[in-house]
Design an enzyme around this catalytic site. Structure first.
Site, mmCIF file in Angstrom:
data_model
loop_
_atom_site.group_PDB
_atom_site.id
_atom_site.type_symbol
_atom_site.label_atom_id
_atom_site.label_comp_id
_atom_site.label_asym_id
_atom_site.label_seq_id
_atom_site.Cartn_x
_atom_site.Cartn_y
_atom_site.Cartn_z
ATOM 1 N N HIS A 46 -15.851 8.349 31.135
ATOM 2 C CA HIS A 46 -15.597 9.725 30.719
ATOM 3 C C HIS A 46 -15.676 10.651 31.923
ATOM 4 O O HIS A 46 -16.529 11.539 31.992
ATOM 5 C CB HIS A 46 -16.581 10.146 29.634
ATOM 6 C CG HIS A 46 -16.392 9.398 28.349
ATOM 7 N ND1 HIS A 46 -15.219 9.421 27.638
ATOM 8 C CD2 HIS A 46 -17.226 8.588 27.650
ATOM 9 C CE1 HIS A 46 -15.330 8.675 26.554
ATOM 10 N NE2 HIS A 46 -16.541 8.150 26.537
ATOM 11 N N ARG A 71 -21.027 2.844 34.911
ATOM 12 C CA ARG A 71 -20.406 2.580 33.617
ATOM 13 C C ARG A 71 -18.911 2.399 33.846
ATOM 14 O O ARG A 71 -18.224 3.317 34.298
ATOM 15 C CB ARG A 71 -20.643 3.714 32.621
ATOM 16 C CG ARG A 71 -19.895 3.462 31.304
ATOM 17 C CD ARG A 71 -20.371 4.299 30.147
ATOM 18 N NE ARG A 71 -20.027 5.711 30.280
ATOM 19 C CZ ARG A 71 -20.251 6.613 29.322
ATOM 20 N NH1 ARG A 71 -20.824 6.239 28.181
ATOM 21 N NH2 ARG A 71 -19.935 7.879 29.510
ATOM 22 N N GLU A 144 -22.119 1.402 20.213
ATOM 23 C CA GLU A 144 -21.651 2.734 19.848
ATOM 24 C C GLU A 144 -20.619 2.705 18.721
ATOM 25 O O GLU A 144 -19.853 3.652 18.562
ATOM 26 C CB GLU A 144 -21.093 3.469 21.081
ATOM 27 C CG GLU A 144 -20.201 2.629 21.970
ATOM 28 C CD GLU A 144 -19.856 3.325 23.273
ATOM 29 O OE1 GLU A 144 -20.079 4.540 23.393
ATOM 30 O OE2 GLU A 144 -19.346 2.648 24.180
ATOM 31 N N ASP A 170 -20.653 8.558 20.234
ATOM 32 C CA ASP A 170 -19.734 7.601 19.608
ATOM 33 C C ASP A 170 -20.392 6.854 18.452
ATOM 34 O O ASP A 170 -19.741 6.567 17.443
ATOM 35 C CB ASP A 170 -19.215 6.609 20.646
ATOM 36 C CG ASP A 170 -18.052 7.177 21.449
ATOM 37 O OD1 ASP A 170 -17.271 7.958 20.879
ATOM 38 O OD2 ASP A 170 -17.930 6.839 22.633
#
Length: 268
Positions: A46, A71, A144, A170
């Protein structure tokens, strides 16, 4: 094998706090390090930062006294392998919903015959020993989705996983809940307890995102031991809004319309 900064916290039964980076700024990473954060998380899911850009950042962090965790954008052995070859201490893999997907993430971190990782470390201090290269990696898979929650025990049972990293937003969406309330309410109390119990059963570390210090302490109370404390973009927006508001109030200046003074969160 966790980075020394993380291992020290966990052996003392303390949580490790990390700074979350959503830009390709070496200065931001260095700032978190100077401030004493236990790890820095670099986000390529993200953010506008790619795995290639993150690899360049990681490669320069030789002998950093804090852990460096990335990540990745997806469960892909090529992306994961590039970051491990650059020297990442840990990998967080998003959207892991089954034990099969967890095993694929583990396989990406290991050389044949135990995995599919290709050999090619390109940071000089890593050495060439296969066992040492594999041992230094801490793998976290993200729970998630509702399916991931249903399968959390099977996921935690997969050998080679260091822990489970929760994506509150999420996970909330997957359960039909408001994603932003995940950072200010106890709407995930029962799901998180299920994840914590599975982690405890199989000796895994539970971790996840928090929005600020108060939220982080709530997660610590739930059993989280890898706590990302805000993010660079969120921290900057929050402090910038607070300082501007304080200055305007002190000067008797009315705030113009259009600015909410809040920041969105890149947490997933």
């Amino acid at each position: 094998m966790p980075h020394a900064s993380l291992a020290a916290k966990w052996s003392a039964e303390q949580p490790a706090f990390g700074g979350w980076v959503t830009t390709d700024s070496e200065a931001t990473i260095a700032m978190f390090g100077r401030l004493g954060y236990d790890y820095v998380g670099i986000d390529t899911q993200h953010s506008a930062v790619s795995e290639a850009q993150a690899a360049v950042l990681v490669r320069r962090l030789v002998a950093a006294p804090y852990g460096v965790i990335v990540r990745v954008s997806k469960n892909d052995p090529a992306l994961i392998g590039r970051l491990l070859d650059a020297g990442a201490d840990g990998i967080i893999v998003p959207m892991v919903s089954t034990a099969e997907e967890a095993r694929a993430a583990v396989s990406a971190c290991r050389y044949p015959p135990d995995g599919v990782r290709s050999f090619g470390p390109f940071r000089g201090d890593l050495g060439l020993d296969l066992d040492a290269l594999q041992r230094r990696v801490s793998l976290f898979v993200m729970i998630e989705t509702s399916q991931g929650l249903d399968n959390v025990r099977d996921i935690c049972a997969v050998p080679g996983i260091e822990g489970v990293y929760i994506g509150p937003a999420d996970l909330s969406i997957g359960l039909g809940l408001d994603p932003m309330l995940a950072f200010s309410t106890d709407q995930l109390k029962e799901p998180v307890e299920r994840i914590r119990a599975a982690c405890a059963e199989f000796g895994r570390v539970m971790g996840g995102h928090s929005l600020n210090a108060a939220d982080a302490l709530r997660w610590v109370g739930r059993g989280s031991r890898l706590v990302s404390l805000g993010a660079d973009s969120v921290m900057l927006a929050t402090i910038a809004a607070q300082e501007l508001s304080t200055a305007r109030q002190g000067a008797g200046v009315q705030s113009p319309g259009g600015g909410s003074g809040t920041a969105s969160t890149p947490y997933g």
